[in-house]
Each structure stands twice: as structure tokens, then as C-alpha cells.
Write an enzyme that holds these catalytic residues in place. Sequence first.
Site, PDB file in Angstrom:
ATOM      1  N   GLU A   1       0.863  -1.179   0.000  1.00 14.96           N
ATOM      2  CA  GLU A   1       0.000   0.000   0.000  1.00 14.96           C
ATOM      3  C   GLU A   1       0.899   1.228   0.000  1.00 14.96           C
ATOM      4  O   GLU A   1       1.389   1.665   1.029  1.00 14.96           O
ATOM      5  CB  GLU A   1      -0.939   0.002   1.208  1.00 14.96           C
ATOM      6  CG  GLU A   1      -2.035   1.052   1.072  1.00 14.96           C
ATOM      7  CD  GLU A   1      -3.076   0.993   2.179  1.00 14.96           C
ATOM      8  OE1 GLU A   1      -4.095   1.688   2.038  1.00 14.96           O
ATOM      9  OE2 GLU A   1      -2.871   0.284   3.171  1.00 14.96           O
TER      10      GLU A   1
ATOM     11  N   ALA B   1      -3.492   8.391   6.714  1.00 20.45           N
ATOM     12  CA  ALA B   1      -2.469   8.242   7.754  1.00 20.45           C
ATOM     13  C   ALA B   1      -1.136   7.756   7.191  1.00 20.45           C
ATOM     14  O   ALA B   1      -0.226   7.428   7.952  1.00 20.45           O
ATOM     15  CB  ALA B   1      -2.961   7.272   8.827  1.00 20.45           C
ATOM     16  N   GLN B   2      -1.002   7.729   5.857  1.00 26.93           N
ATOM     17  CA  GLN B   2       0.268   7.320   5.249  1.00 26.93           C
ATOM     18  C   GLN B   2       1.325   8.404   5.493  1.00 26.93           C
ATOM     19  O   GLN B   2       1.043   9.598   5.400  1.00 26.93           O
ATOM     20  CB  GLN B   2       0.094   7.103   3.742  1.00 26.93           C
ATOM     21  CG  GLN B   2      -0.911   6.027   3.374  1.00 26.93           C
ATOM     22  CD  GLN B   2      -0.372   4.622   3.544  1.00 26.93           C
ATOM     23  OE1 GLN B   2       0.831   4.400   3.622  1.00 26.93           O
ATOM     24  NE2 GLN B   2      -1.282   3.658   3.595  1.00 26.93           N
TER      25      GLN B   2
ATOM     26  N   HIS C   1      -5.900   6.003  -2.414  1.00 28.90           N
ATOM     27  CA  HIS C   1      -5.346   7.293  -1.956  1.00 28.90           C
ATOM     28  C   HIS C   1      -5.111   8.197  -3.155  1.00 28.90           C
ATOM     29  O   HIS C   1      -3.987   8.550  -3.497  1.00 28.90           O
ATOM     30  CB  HIS C   1      -4.074   7.056  -1.149  1.00 28.90           C
ATOM     31  CG  HIS C   1      -4.322   6.311   0.127  1.00 28.90           C
ATOM     32  ND1 HIS C   1      -4.762   6.944   1.273  1.00 28.90           N
ATOM     33  CD2 HIS C   1      -4.235   4.996   0.439  1.00 28.90           C
ATOM     34  CE1 HIS C   1      -4.917   6.051   2.237  1.00 28.90           C
ATOM     35  NE2 HIS C   1      -4.609   4.847   1.749  1.00 28.90           N
TER      36      HIS C   1
ATOM     37  N   ARG D   1     -17.842  20.242 -12.850  1.00 27.36           N
ATOM     38  CA  ARG D   1     -17.922  19.045 -12.019  1.00 27.36           C
ATOM     39  C   ARG D   1     -17.350  17.839 -12.766  1.00 27.36           C
ATOM     40  O   ARG D   1     -17.564  17.673 -13.960  1.00 27.36           O
ATOM     41  CB  ARG D   1     -19.368  18.741 -11.614  1.00 27.36           C
ATOM     42  CG  ARG D   1     -19.937  19.695 -10.594  1.00 27.36           C
ATOM     43  CD  ARG D   1     -21.295  19.217 -10.099  1.00 27.36           C
ATOM     44  NE  ARG D   1     -21.839  20.118  -9.095  1.00 27.36           N
ATOM     45  CZ  ARG D   1     -22.586  21.184  -9.362  1.00 27.36           C
ATOM     46  NH1 ARG D   1     -22.883  21.475 -10.623  1.00 27.36           N
ATOM     47  NH2 ARG D   1     -23.035  21.951  -8.391  1.00 27.36           N
TER      48      ARG D   1
ATOM     49  N   ASP E   1      -8.936  -4.134   6.732  1.00 27.32           N
ATOM     50  CA  ASP E   1      -7.905  -3.082   6.733  1.00 27.32           C
ATOM     51  C   ASP E   1      -7.427  -2.873   8.169  1.00 27.32           C
ATOM     52  O   ASP E   1      -7.156  -1.750   8.602  1.00 27.32           O
ATOM     53  CB  ASP E   1      -8.452  -1.780   6.139  1.00 27.32           C
ATOM     54  CG  ASP E   1      -7.358  -0.750   5.864  1.00 27.32           C
ATOM     55  OD1 ASP E   1      -6.170  -1.089   5.985  1.00 27.32           O
ATOM     56  OD2 ASP E   1      -7.708   0.409   5.552  1.00 27.32           O
TER      57      ASP E   1
ATOM     58  N   ALA F   1      -7.918   6.640  11.825  1.00 30.88           N
ATOM     59  CA  ALA F   1      -6.519   6.277  11.594  1.00 30.88           C
ATOM     60  C   ALA F   1      -6.363   4.763  11.492  1.00 30.88           C
ATOM     61  O   ALA F   1      -5.351   4.208  11.895  1.00 30.88           O
ATOM     62  CB  ALA F   1      -5.645   6.833  12.712  1.00 30.88           C
ATOM     63  N   GLY F   2      -7.372   4.120  10.973  1.00 31.68           N
ATOM     64  CA  GLY F   2      -7.276   2.679  10.781  1.00 31.68           C
ATOM     65  C   GLY F   2      -8.455   1.941  11.367  1.00 31.68           C
ATOM     66  O   GLY F   2      -9.151   2.429  12.259  1.00 31.68           O
TER      67      GLY F   2
END
Length: 395
Positions: free
Chosen positions: A133, A144-145, A198, A234, A281, A320-321
Site C-alpha cells: 500500500e 495516515a500514510q 489514496h 464538475r 484493513d 486512523a485505521g
Amino acid sequence: MKKTSVRIINGKLVTPHQILEHKTLWIEEGKIARITETVSDAEAAQTIDARGHYVAPGFIDMHVHGGGGADFMDGTVEAFLKIAETHAKHGTTSLMPTTLTSGKEELYKLFDTYKEAEILNTHGAEFLGIHLEGPYFCYNQRGAQDPRYLRNPDPAEYSEILNKCDAIKRWSVAPELPGAIEFGQVLRNRGIIASIAHTEAVYEEVVTAFENGYSLVTHLYSGMTGVTRRNAYRYAGVVESAYLLPNMDVEIIADGVHLPAPLLRLIYQIKGAGHIALTTDAMRGSGMPEGPSILGGKANGLPVIIEDGVAKLPDRSSFAGSVATGDRLVRTMISQAGVSLPEAVRMITHTPARILGIENSKGTIDIGKDADLVIFDNDINICETIINGKSIYQR
């Protein structure tokens, strides 16, 4: 009649479309050997009494970072085995160890650890290969990467990584980045799943990505845009693109927190069980009490707090996960999304098996397939987990 290794009696067998009652499931040498009527004079070396509970294929989780207080980024065999054992207690019989964006030294250490842990993993969920990932992600959708490691796909770099480890089976990437389309072609040619994640890609970019190898969307709705504006106009985002491309598979964190009930129902209504894979996840807080935790490796991970069934940043500004487990996903899809039990189970067994290309050996209760099975009650509480015909967990 020839004596067989194991038989499971008094169970309700869950198939992708229905529930079969009054059957006996026979296992020989770790494989599903046959299914007979409950009344049988045949002998077995071992009998497992399901006591009227459901017997389903073992859960397959394509996206796991950790559990039981450990994270794959810890880079130790002990962490790998702890995670595998933790998720097996919740019905998962196979999973994909997943990385976080990091430096190459940390990544290569994880590769070496995977090989060692794979051999020693005899009491937990089987490892199906590594899911990378990152680090090729959009900065604005990084979640949060770690932003220090985010960059565009570099052929010299990813070729080195791919040649370093033959266990890589999936790579999540933002397809709008320079070089990402060529990278998708490389992954497809190597038989590796290219997944969209992401990202701030719009419909036109997603279509191009889909045509060049990107066949899956990582944790739909998380770390991506929906309808967006560019210079007043859009554009459809990744979410709408996933709906519009009928053969695009999606992975969802069905914990009822990352995706509330209305979104779970919407995704199911549009994509159907055949294109939805349930995933946890999960980070290290999965299967652990609420309180302080760490996202990523212990050495340089991000401090987080676990509360309300999810991990959050300490300031509670964002998630955060996930701390979900496989049984929770199935339970949530039934109770909140109104999905039938066979369909909920299908999304965590048969569909991920198809996506991963292992449907000939896993994902359904069929003759000749691996005897990866889970027994659970009406509330999806796990009673027993069986991997390759061996019972590794009993409540």
C-alpha cells in the site's frame, strides 16, 4: 468404506446462494472430500459436531495491517504469527499482509520476514502474498500514510522492488500520478493486482487506469474523491467511476464506522456481492481493548487512540485505521446493510478468492477445495476455525 480424517455433522452449509441442511461434510488430507446425507454409517478418525451452527468457507481478507497488538511493519516473525492467529480466531483462514508507505530498508526487512513467517505459520490464517500500500499516492488523499515517503512511480525503483520479492501479489497506487499507467501495465503483465487507492483521480483517469491493468478499488470511499470541481466544472471521482464501470471490483471496510449503513446499502445495491470484497484493513488494535495504540511499526509508527470501534488520530480529527475482524464485517453487512447471510459470506469468501485468482482452491465449499472452514452461530460468533482440515481455534 474407507476411513476418512474428519467429518463435520449437524451443520448448516453456507454456499454463495443458499444454505444446505442435513448434510455431513467430509475432509481428507486437508481437502473437502465429499458431502453426504447426515445419516451415514461411514467412520471418521475425528468428528466435529457443529451443533446446528453454520459451516461456511473460511474468510479471506485481502487487506490486513495488523491485529492482536502487532503490525506487519514491526518486521518480526512474532508479529506476523500473532496477527495470523488473532484473525483466525475471528474466522479468517487466509489473508494478505499489507504494508504502509515506508523506506526501502524497512520494506525489504518485511520481505525477508514474510518468507520466514510463512514457513512457521501453522496456527494462524494462511498468508496469500504481500499487498503493498504505497508509496505512490496522492499527497492530499494520503490519510495516515507517512508523507515523507510519498512519490511518483519510478520504473527503476519499482522494478528493483518487484525483483526483490516474488511474494508481491497486489499493489495499491494513485493512478493519476505521472508514470502510474505504465506501472499498471507492468503489474498486469506480472500477474499482480493493480488497485486504485489514496487518489484524486477523476472518471476519465480511472477509465484509462482500468484499461491498463487497474481492476480493483482499495477501501472504497476512504482516501479518494467523489464528485469534485475543477475550474467550476464538475467531474465524477473514483467513487462514481467504480459504480459506472461494471467490471471494476471494490473492497470495502464494512465495520459500520468507515462506511455507515446507507453507504453499505448503496454499494451493495449498485455493485452486488459478486464485485464486493469485505476487508478489515485492520491495524494492530484489532482484537485489542480500547485505548492508546500505534499505527504502523512500533519503532516509528503514528500514535493513535482506539475508541468507538475504530482507530482515530489523537486529536480525533479523522480515522486512523480499522480495528475490525472478519466476523464483524459479516455481522455488519447483515444487521446494517440488510444483506442475506449467504451474500454476506460470499463477499468475504468467493468474491475475494475470484479477485485473487484462487477460486479453484478456496472461497466455496466444493469437492477438492482446501478445507478452510469456519463454524459460527446465528450472531456470527466464531465457534471453530479450520484451516486445511486442521482445527486451529475453538471457542
